[in-house]
Design a protein around this motif. Structure first.
Motif, PDB file in Angstrom:
ATOM      1  N   MET A   1     -20.418   1.453 -33.007  1.00  0.00           N
ATOM      2  CA  MET A   1     -19.251   1.512 -32.476  1.00  0.00           C
ATOM      3  C   MET A   1     -18.639   2.831 -32.763  1.00  0.00           C
ATOM      4  O   MET A   1     -17.923   3.569 -31.572  1.00  0.00           O
ATOM      5  N   ASN A   2     -18.694   3.238 -33.879  1.00  0.00           N
ATOM      6  CA  ASN A   2     -18.332   4.618 -34.217  1.00  0.00           C
ATOM      7  C   ASN A   2     -18.926   5.918 -34.108  1.00  0.00           C
ATOM      8  O   ASN A   2     -18.746   7.005 -34.409  1.00  0.00           O
ATOM      9  N   PHE A   3     -20.247   5.746 -33.591  1.00  0.00           N
ATOM     10  CA  PHE A   3     -21.008   6.750 -33.271  1.00  0.00           C
ATOM     11  C   PHE A   3     -20.698   7.575 -32.043  1.00  0.00           C
ATOM     12  O   PHE A   3     -20.093   6.875 -31.143  1.00  0.00           O
ATOM     13  N   PRO A   4     -20.822   8.850 -32.110  1.00  0.00           N
ATOM     14  CA  PRO A   4     -20.568   9.769 -30.933  1.00  0.00           C
ATOM     15  C   PRO A   4     -21.259   9.380 -29.741  1.00  0.00           C
ATOM     16  O   PRO A   4     -22.512   8.789 -29.686  1.00  0.00           O
ATOM     17  N   ARG A   5     -20.635   8.912 -28.788  1.00  0.00           N
ATOM     18  CA  ARG A   5     -21.528   8.623 -27.090  1.00  0.00           C
ATOM     19  C   ARG A   5     -20.955   9.358 -26.077  1.00  0.00           C
ATOM     20  O   ARG A   5     -20.028   9.923 -26.048  1.00  0.00           O
TER      21      ARG A   5
END
Lengths: 294, 251
Positions: free
Chosen positions: B244-248
């Motif tokens: 969820m914390n990864f850049p998207r």
């Protein structure tokens, strides 16, 4: 001898050992998630060397690795004994059972033999793998261990379309190399996911981001498995550039593991179809399996 | 983007309505709502593949979003082939876990993690599809196992679903190994993701041996099957929450 096989190959031990391995790996996965960089350094190096240098220094987070190997070793012995026991009781009855039923009934044993092969393949891979990372640029003449002199003749970066949200991100990189083999020049292309196998060495690409001639690396605490930043060049300038590497892998275990995976899946799928879905065989197979296994 | 969010909202709303009608014992209406929700959800997955302006299959196959779709497909498939109405109703109770996972997907970041060159291969797509489908079978198998324990009668054959799950999950491990080899030079990497996949595989490999063990009552086997969903949840949701914390891109 038969009694020894029965005790060593007891299915109850198999069940407990599989679960014990699962629990050990679950614990290991928690450590690996907290100390990503540390455990990532295990990849591509012989496990024993890594453990004797880095592993022993942090026994509080690596204690589970020898335990996992011990558990899998016991499981290997148990599987061997159990399989041998089953084969010994099935083979004398093969004429009475008929070819098809015998084939179905013997297939779990074949799967277990292949499983032992996979365990051995993994063990070989963990103990004998070597990986080297060699930086290069277009036009370089470099010496690669096990391959010889190599010239990087061309390098092409393909980006996602400018119109997309992924613009300025590298989609693919292709490198052409020329190798001199006994006076003959051989050209090979290497891309991401399309390695070349040269003289038993697997040659792959890797990429880092270079800023002001220094490789940009996150601090070990911030590093994750997500490497998308390395391929993003929104701010490409003379100072920010991709740095390419050849990743040279020599792994004897791969020759057991890769074909083994496919054979296991095919036999397993066929066996489960016969015992669970094929109406002619289902009841018979279940009864037979219970007689033979218990 | 707005339309994109509306589609998944509408699909989840239809799943909720299907659950409601199932409780009212309106099986036919529940089934129609489920199928309609499934069609909308399929549109959502396809549009997620196009979210960046170029088609990236990774957008469709991300576990959080693909797994509820696989579960629904399985429920619809089982309902279609079943001839008995009570049995069909029992199968349709699977909507409830689908609804829970879809609600989680509703609040999950909708954008995609920008794919690196090493992530765009047919082996990765096979891996994600079969892994999520395997998880779907494990969750549904657990659900029907819990249901049969609760009702004290065996209705849906949860064992078959778990066996299919094991086969699909094994296929995912093989395709994942080939992908890891092509991308990083080794079929197994020492890391959370690979270790947790091995945990799930071992858990269900042990399950397959239970039927040959003496002294395991039907209830005990059922409890083991139900507990499998906790193992799968622990191993997969850990990654989902972490990612969820990864850049998207795209939301």
């Amino acid at each position: 001898m038969k009694r020894l096989l029965e005790i060593t190959g007891d299915l109850r031990y198999a069940f407990r050992l599989i679960l014990a391995s699962a629990v050990i790996m679950a614990i290991g996965s928690i450590y690996a998630s907290i100390h990503y960089s540390f455990f990532n350094s295990m990849n591509g190096v012989p496990l024993i060397d890594w453990y004797m240098t880095k592993g022993v220094e942090k026994l509080s987070i690596t204690w589970w690795i020898p335990l996992l190997f011990f558990s899998f070793s016991l499981l290997g012995i148990n599987t061997f004994a159990c399989t041998l026991n089953r084969i010994m009781s099935l083979v004398p009855r093969r004429k009475n059972l008929g070819t098809k039923r015998f084939s179905v009934l013997i297939s779990p044993s074949v799967i277990h033999i292949l499983f032992l092969g996979m365990l051995a393949g993994h063990f070989l891979s963990f103990t004998a793998v070597t990986q080297e990372k060699i930086p290069f640029s277009e036009g370089d003449n470099i010496y690669l261990n096990g391959i010889g002199d190599v010239k990087v003749t061309a390098l092409r970066n393909e980006f996602f379309p400018e119109s997309s949200m992924l613009s300025r991100r590298i989609k693919q990189t292709t490198v052409s190399i020329s190798i001199n083999d006994n006076g003959t020049d051989i050209t090979k292309n290497i891309s991401f996911l399309e390695p070349a196998v040269i003289k038993g060495t697997i040659v792959q690409l890797d990429m880092e981001k270079k800023k002001d001639n220094r490789i940009e690396k996150p601090s070990p605490a911030d590093e994750t498995c997500n490497k998308e930043k390395k391929f993003h060049y929104a701010d490409t300038t003379a100072q920010v550039n991709p740095q390419l590497y050849f990743l040279l892998t020599r792994d004897p275990g791969l020759f057991i593991l890769l074909p083994g995976f496919f054979i296991v899946i095919i036999i397993m799928g066929w066996y489960f179809y016969q015992t669970n879905f094929s109406k002619n065989n289902k009841d018979f197979m279940e009864n037979e399996n219970e007689i033979i296994t218990v | 983007m707005k339309e994109f969010i509306t589609i998944i909202n509408a699909a989840v709303l239809l799943y909720a309505a299907a659950s409601f009608f199932l409780i009212l014992k309106k099986t036919k209406t529940a089934f129609i709502l489920l199928v309609t929700g499934f069609i909308l959800y399929s549109f959502f997955l396809i549009s997620r593949g196009w979210i960046t302006g170029v088609f990236i299959p990774n957008g469709m196959t991300e576990g959080v979003f693909f797994m509820p779709w696989s579960m629904t497909l399985l429920i619809i498939g089982l309902s279609v082939v079943s001839s008995d109405s009570d049995f069909r109703r029992e199968i349709l109770t699977g909507i409830i876990p689908v609804l829970c996972f879809s609600i989680f997907a509703l609040f999950y970041p909708k954008g995609i993690i920008p794919p690196t060159p090493n992530k765009m291969t047919i082996w990765a797509y096979i891996f994600f599809i079969t892994e999520a489908s395997g998880h779907a079978c494990f969750y549904l198998g657990s659900w029907y196992a819990a249901s049969s324990a609760f009702r004290k009668k065996r209705t849906v054959d949860f064992h078959k679903i778990l066996v299919w799950g094991f086969i699909l999950f094994s296929v995912s491990q093989v395709s994942g190994a080939v992908w890891a080899f092509l991308g990083w030079g080794s079929p197994f990497r020492w890391g959370t993701r690979h270790l947790q996949s091995a945990v799930i595989w071992c858990y269900y490999a042990a399950y397959l041996h239970i039927r040959f063990l003496k002294g395991w009552s039907d209830l005990r086997k059922t409890v083991y099957a139900v507990a499998g969903s906790i193992v799968v949840g622990f191993c997969s949701f850990g990654s989902y929450l972490h990612e969820m914390n990864f850049p998207r891109i795209g939301g």
